[in-house]
Every structure is written in C-alpha cells, then in structure tokens.
Design a protein around this motif. Structure first.
Motif, PDB file in Angstrom:
ATOM      1  N   ARG A  63       0.832  -1.214   0.000  1.00 23.03           N
ATOM      2  CA  ARG A  63       0.000   0.000   0.000  1.00 23.03           C
ATOM      3  C   ARG A  63       0.865   1.262   0.000  1.00 23.03           C
ATOM      4  NH1 ARG A  63      -5.970  -0.740   0.897  1.00 23.03           N
ATOM      5  NH2 ARG A  63      -6.180  -2.928   1.407  1.00 23.03           N
ATOM      6  N   THR A 120      -4.651  -2.842 -13.515  1.00 15.29           N
ATOM      7  CA  THR A 120      -5.949  -3.469 -13.215  1.00 15.29           C
ATOM      8  C   THR A 120      -6.776  -3.538 -14.491  1.00 15.29           C
ATOM      9  OG1 THR A 120      -5.950  -2.563 -10.969  1.00 15.29           O
ATOM     10  CG2 THR A 120      -8.076  -3.268 -11.842  1.00 15.29           C
ATOM     11  N   ASN A 148      -4.082  -7.030 -11.494  1.00 16.45           N
ATOM     12  CA  ASN A 148      -5.338  -7.140 -10.750  1.00 16.45           C
ATOM     13  C   ASN A 148      -6.481  -7.376 -11.732  1.00 16.45           C
ATOM     14  OD1 ASN A 148      -4.004  -6.349  -8.278  1.00 16.45           O
ATOM     15  ND2 ASN A 148      -3.991  -4.274  -9.125  1.00 16.45           N
ATOM     16  N   THR A 460      -7.367   6.432 -14.678  1.00 16.16           N
ATOM     17  CA  THR A 460      -7.165   5.858 -13.339  1.00 16.16           C
ATOM     18  C   THR A 460      -8.354   6.137 -12.404  1.00 16.16           C
ATOM     19  OG1 THR A 460      -5.934   7.806 -12.549  1.00 16.16           O
ATOM     20  CG2 THR A 460      -4.655   6.059 -13.600  1.00 16.16           C
ATOM     21  N   ALA A 464     -11.846   4.030 -11.763  1.00 15.00           N
ATOM     22  CA  ALA A 464     -12.063   3.334 -10.484  1.00 15.00           C
ATOM     23  C   ALA A 464     -13.382   3.756  -9.854  1.00 15.00           C
ATOM     24  CB  ALA A 464     -10.900   3.623  -9.537  1.00 15.00           C
ATOM     25  N   ARG A 472      -8.343   1.812  -5.137  1.00 10.90           N
ATOM     26  CA  ARG A 472      -7.449   1.870  -6.299  1.00 10.90           C
ATOM     27  C   ARG A 472      -7.794   3.087  -7.144  1.00 10.90           C
ATOM     28  NH1 ARG A 472      -4.737  -3.025  -6.348  1.00 10.90           N
ATOM     29  NH2 ARG A 472      -5.879  -4.662  -5.262  1.00 10.90           N
ATOM     30  N   TYR A 479      -4.138   3.643  -0.019  1.00 10.20           N
ATOM     31  CA  TYR A 479      -4.569   2.942  -1.232  1.00 10.20           C
ATOM     32  C   TYR A 479      -3.514   1.920  -1.669  1.00 10.20           C
ATOM     33  CZ  TYR A 479      -8.846   5.428  -2.335  1.00 10.20           C
ATOM     34  OH  TYR A 479     -10.131   5.884  -2.336  1.00 10.20           O
ATOM     35  N   TRP A 480      -3.928   0.945  -2.452  1.00  9.25           N
ATOM     36  CA  TRP A 480      -2.992  -0.025  -3.009  1.00  9.25           C
ATOM     37  C   TRP A 480      -1.942   0.687  -3.845  1.00  9.25           C
ATOM     38  CZ3 TRP A 480      -2.606  -4.732  -1.244  1.00  9.25           C
ATOM     39  CH2 TRP A 480      -3.723  -5.328  -0.640  1.00  9.25           C
ATOM     40  N   ASP A 482      -0.530   0.623  -6.729  1.00  8.68           N
ATOM     41  CA  ASP A 482      -0.512   0.350  -8.174  1.00  8.68           C
ATOM     42  C   ASP A 482      -0.012   1.633  -8.816  1.00  8.68           C
ATOM     43  OD1 ASP A 482      -1.692  -2.123  -7.767  1.00  8.68           O
ATOM     44  OD2 ASP A 482      -3.717  -1.409  -8.202  1.00  8.68           O
ATOM     45  N   ASN A 513       0.507  -3.623  -6.672  1.00  8.41           N
ATOM     46  CA  ASN A 513       0.393  -3.896  -5.227  1.00  8.41           C
ATOM     47  C   ASN A 513       1.755  -3.814  -4.533  1.00  8.41           C
ATOM     48  OD1 ASN A 513      -2.466  -4.381  -5.269  1.00  8.41           O
ATOM     49  ND2 ASN A 513      -2.027  -6.322  -6.283  1.00  8.41           N
TER      50      ASN A 513
END
Ligand SMILES: [Zn+2]
Length: 540
Positions: A63, A120, A148, A460, A464, A472, A479-480, A482, A513
């Motif tokens: 994260r 993702t 992801n 992005t 999301a 994300r 937040y993750w 990425d 991640n």
C-alpha cells in the motif's frame, strides 16, 4: 591540559551516539518502520485531475503509506524518479480475458497490459463472462496473477445457459436469469454487462434487459452495455440503453467502446453521446469508454444485422430463399453504414485458416475456388463463415475526427477491448499493446486535447470511481500501490497493425500492489496481482 580529556570524552559520547544512531537506523531499516520502497523526486499526478505536485512516495505491505518528503526515510529500496511522472497504474475498463483465465493453470501473465502501464483490468464485458462468478473468484485466488483482475457478470453467457436463442424466456427462466445476475454481483462482480449485438443477446427484448438491469440497480452496481448497433442504427440502440437504464432505475449506465462506426455515421459520435447524457438526466449517470483507434476488432457477427440470425439457424438455413434474403439484409446494412464493399475488413485471426490472416474479405473471396469477388459473394462468404466462431476481424470503421471529439467527452474513460496477446497467435489489433501510451502521445502531447492530469484522471481515478474499484485509482495514503512511472516527453505506443506486439516506449516502471513488475520496459516476472471484488454496499 583540561580540554583534552574533555574533548576526548565528548568525542567518545558522540561516537557512541553515532553508533547508536546507526544501529537504530539499521534496526529501523529492517524493522517494521522501514518502507519497502521509497520513490523520490518524481512529479505525482494523483488521478484526481488536480495539478501534478512534487513529493516522495513511501510504500509498505503493498500500500501507499505516505506521500511527502521521504528522501531520508529508511527504506529497503529507493528509486529516483527525476524527470518522470508518478501516476496511479492505468485501469483498462474493457478487456476480454475470462477464457484465458479459465485456461490458465498456475500463472496468468499479462505482458501486453503490464508493458503499457496497466495494473488493473475489468473483464466480463459485452455480455461475455465466466459462468459461475464464485468459481471464477476462487480460480483467481488460486492463480498467480500478473495484474489485478475485476469482472462484470455477462448476459450472453447466462442466457446461453438458461434459454439460448429463445426470443422470450419463460417466467421460470427469467427468474433464473435474475437470480444469477444477483448471485454474480454478490460474489464480487462489479456489475452487469450486455452484448446486444452478439448471439444470444441480440434475441433478448428490451423488457428482458430492463428486468436484469433492475436487479443490478438494486445492488447499486454498474450496467455496462455493448449496444445493439454501433453504426447506422446506433442512435436507436443508444436510445434503448438510456430508456432501459431509466426504466430499471439504474444509477450507472456505461456504454462500452462507444463509437460511430460506418462511413455514413462519421461526424455524429460526440453529439450523439452528449444527447444521450442529457436524456439520461439526473437519475442515471451515463459514462463510456473508448480506445484511441479508428479500427474495430470483432467477430464476423459484427457485420451481420440481427434480423438475419433467425434465417440462419436450424433447418431454415437450408432453404436457398432464406440465404438470399439473409444476403440482401446484410448488404442493406452495408449500404446503410455507408460502405461500397468489405475491403475495409481484414481477418485478424482464424484458427483453421491461417492463410486468411491479414487479408481483406474481397481478397480472400477472390482466392476461393471459382471465387469472383462481387459484394454479394463477399456477404455470402461472411454468412457462411460466421458460425465457425474462430474468425476475428479488424475493420476500419471510424473517423479520426470522431475519436478526437470523443476523447474529451465528460466521463469518457479508456478500454483496450483486448485480451492477453500471445505472440505469434494471429494478427491482433494493436490496441492491446498501445491504447494507454497512445492517448498520452497523440492526444496529450501532440494534439494537446487533454491535459496530462486529465488524461491520468480518466485512465485511473475516474475509471475506479465509475466501476467502484475499492482503494485503487488514486495516489492516496492507504490505497494499493498500483503505480506507473513514465516520461511524458517520451511515452509512445509502437504497436502497429503490422507488428501489434511491439511494446511502448517511455515507461520506466510499473508497480502492482507494491511490487515492481516492469522496470525499464523489461518484465521482472513478478506476479503480485490480486482478484478485485466489488465491495458490497451496506444494508439496504
Ligand atoms: Zn463489445
């Protein structure tokens, strides 16, 4: 001398303090408080659309733990992003990988996505998804994933199982369809998708879709639709989608790969989308995705109007009169869409006829035994081969002017409409390797249609938010992690129709991640992706 011993003692104290600090620092660096990775000196463009700002980024346990001044912070690894943009990983909202996931046994690699900065993807689009969502998520949890993966639950897949090509499901079948949509969303699907231009979705009435979107709306999930038609009948198809969302009380209507296909439709795309947004009103938020190319990629069904399919099924197909009628209707569509013949259509993939790959339909038809290549011969060839299911096509269908106008539309996000490209397999559309870098190269840097921050936001955070991806899409503490790090002056797609595998340039690093998956255009082999489930809203 008095000062000698005193200075000596002071030095000793300082030395001890230094040793202590070093030891403490080393302890800190290996203990819980050290970051796994600190990225310094980059320009953070955080996915909200606000101006980029200079800050460092501290990542731990996958994260983003801290943004701020972290040059001196203890870290197991440090990265200098001088001259680079640090963006959330790109979110490809429209892919087709469920079959590839189902065929994977241990690992799911996704090179063409990762190499363009995508961390993702959302699959299950155009009505085609895994059949059993709970089983799909169990499978994802068992696999090592490079990226992801989130999914929608697809109408065509469910319908195929429940009532096939039947026009009107029985009440019992309808109840089963509704239960399966609900179960799919409860298992973690982000929403419901239709593919009304494909079998068997094209047999479904508006009533049927309204009932299923109502279930989706009860879960406050997104309804994503591949419209019944994207060319000359596209306006009516878009009206139907808006009406469906309204009747079902859907909070979110998402139009997949929005376009104005067909020469006769060029110049209408933006006005059509803006009109639909107004018609959707306040109750339904209308969003859309697109890919930045003027060519589509699909199956042969794409070239056939829906009213033809009943003529092709079962014993009806054997009657020459029906075939002649089917050809007439197919050619009527061709004319409505504004094309003289099928020379804008190439075969991108064929399992059984490798020699067709890369060639136009008239060219293939001409080379058949006794083949002339009248437009009627071409339509007959399409109808004869559409049921095989192994043929993918690429068709030049849209205008660049429409692409330019759509890319700046409110609530427009990006989707490659692609699968994982396995090198050497057919001649896929270059969008699978170039979509995101192409947006930043052509439409941000060269044409200046979007600011860097706005393009990042669409790629992005906005994506999301539309699909409800938890934690994300933004560079935000908690937040993750990425992340894609790129040079905005150099980012460039290189995939072409001739070489659709060519990876882009200008991406320095891709992190999934918290784990580095791409460094300097080379894959590290990391498999740090996770299944992404919808977070159910609270009790109703
Ligand atoms: Zn589609």
């Amino acid at each position: 001398m008095i000062r000698g011993p005193s200075r000596g003692r002071r030095n000793l104290v300082l030395a001890c303090a230094l040793i202590f600090l070093l030891a403490w620092g080393a302890h800190r660096a290996t203990s819980q408080s050290a970051y796994d990775l600190v990225i310094v000196n980059g320009l953070i463009v955080d996915g909200t659309g606000r101006p980029g700002f200079r800050a460092d980024l501290g990542i731990r346990n996958g994260r983003i733990e801290k943004t701020g001044s972290l040059a001196a912070a203890p870290a197991r690894a440090k990265m200098d992003a001088q001259g680079q943009v640090i963006s959330p990983g790109f979110i490809d909202v429209h892919v087709h990988i469920e079959d590839q996931i189902e065929r994977s046994t241990h690992r799911f690699v996704a090179d063409n996505f990762l190499l363009q900065g995508v961390t993702t993807v959302i699959t299950g689009n155009c009505g085609r998804s895994a059949r059993d969502m709970a089983a799909f998520f169990r499978k994802l949890a068992r696999l090592k994933l490079a990226i992801n993966v989130a999914t929608l639950v697809g109408h065509n897949t469910l319908r195929q199982q429940v009532c096939g090509a039947r026009r009107k499901p029985t009440p019992e079948q309808m109840a089963r369809l509704e239960a399966q949509v609900r179960a799919g969303i409860e298992a973690g699907a982000l929403g419901f998708s239709t593919g009304l231009g494909y079998k068997p979705g094209l047999f479904a009435s508006e009533e049927e879709v309204v009932a299923l979107v109502r279930v989706t709306a009860q879960e406050a999930a997104v309804y994503a639709t591949h419209l019944r038609d994207e060319a000359a009948e596209g306006k009516a198809a878009l009206d139907e989608a808006v009406r469906t969302a309204e009747r079902a009380g859907a909070p979110k209507l998402h139009i997949s790969h929005f376009k104005a296909a067909g020469h006769s439709q060029w110049g209408t795309a933006r006005a059509r989308l803006d009109g639909a947004r107004q018609a959707a009103g306040k109750q339904t938020r209308l969003t859309a995705d697109m890919y930045p190319y003027t060519a589509v990629s699909s199956t042969l069904e794409y070239l056939i109007p829906p009213e033809v399919f009943p003529l092709l099924g079962g014993p009806a197909a054997a009657r020459p009169k029906n075939l002649a009628r089917a050809i007439d209707l197919t050619l009527e569509k061709l004319r409505r869409d504004g094309w003289p013949d099928y020379s804008n259509v190439r075969v991108a993939f064929s399992e059984k006829q490798k020699e067709w790959i890369g060639r136009t339909i008239p060219d293939i038809v001409r080379s058949q035994p006794g083949g002339a290549a009248s437009v009627r011969d071409q339509a007959a060839w399409i109808l004869k081969n559409q049921a095989r299911g192994d043929i993918q096509i690429i068709a030049e269908e849209m205008s660049e002017q429409d692409v330019r106008q759509l890319i700046t539309a409110p609530d427009m996000v990006f989707g490659s409409d692609s699968s994982v490209h396995y090198r050497g397999l057919g001649q896929p559309h270059p969008r699978g390797a170039g979509t995101f870098p192409r947006i930043f190269a052509d439409y941000v840097r060269n044409q200046k249609l979007l600011t860097l921050e706005d393009a990042v936001r669409r790629a992005t955070g906005l994506a999301a938010e539309i699909f409800g991806l938890p934690d994300r899409g933004f560079i935000r503490e908690g937040y993750w992690a990425d992340i894609v790090i790129f040079d905005p002056a150099r980012l460039q797609d290189r995939a072409t129709f001739e070489d659709p595998w060519k990876p882009p340039e200008g991406i320095a690093c891709v992190i999934v991640n918290g784990v580095i998956a791409v460094r300097g255009t080379k894959l590290t082999g990391a498999m740090a992706g996770r299944p992404v489930r919808r977070v159910a809203r609270g009790p109703r």
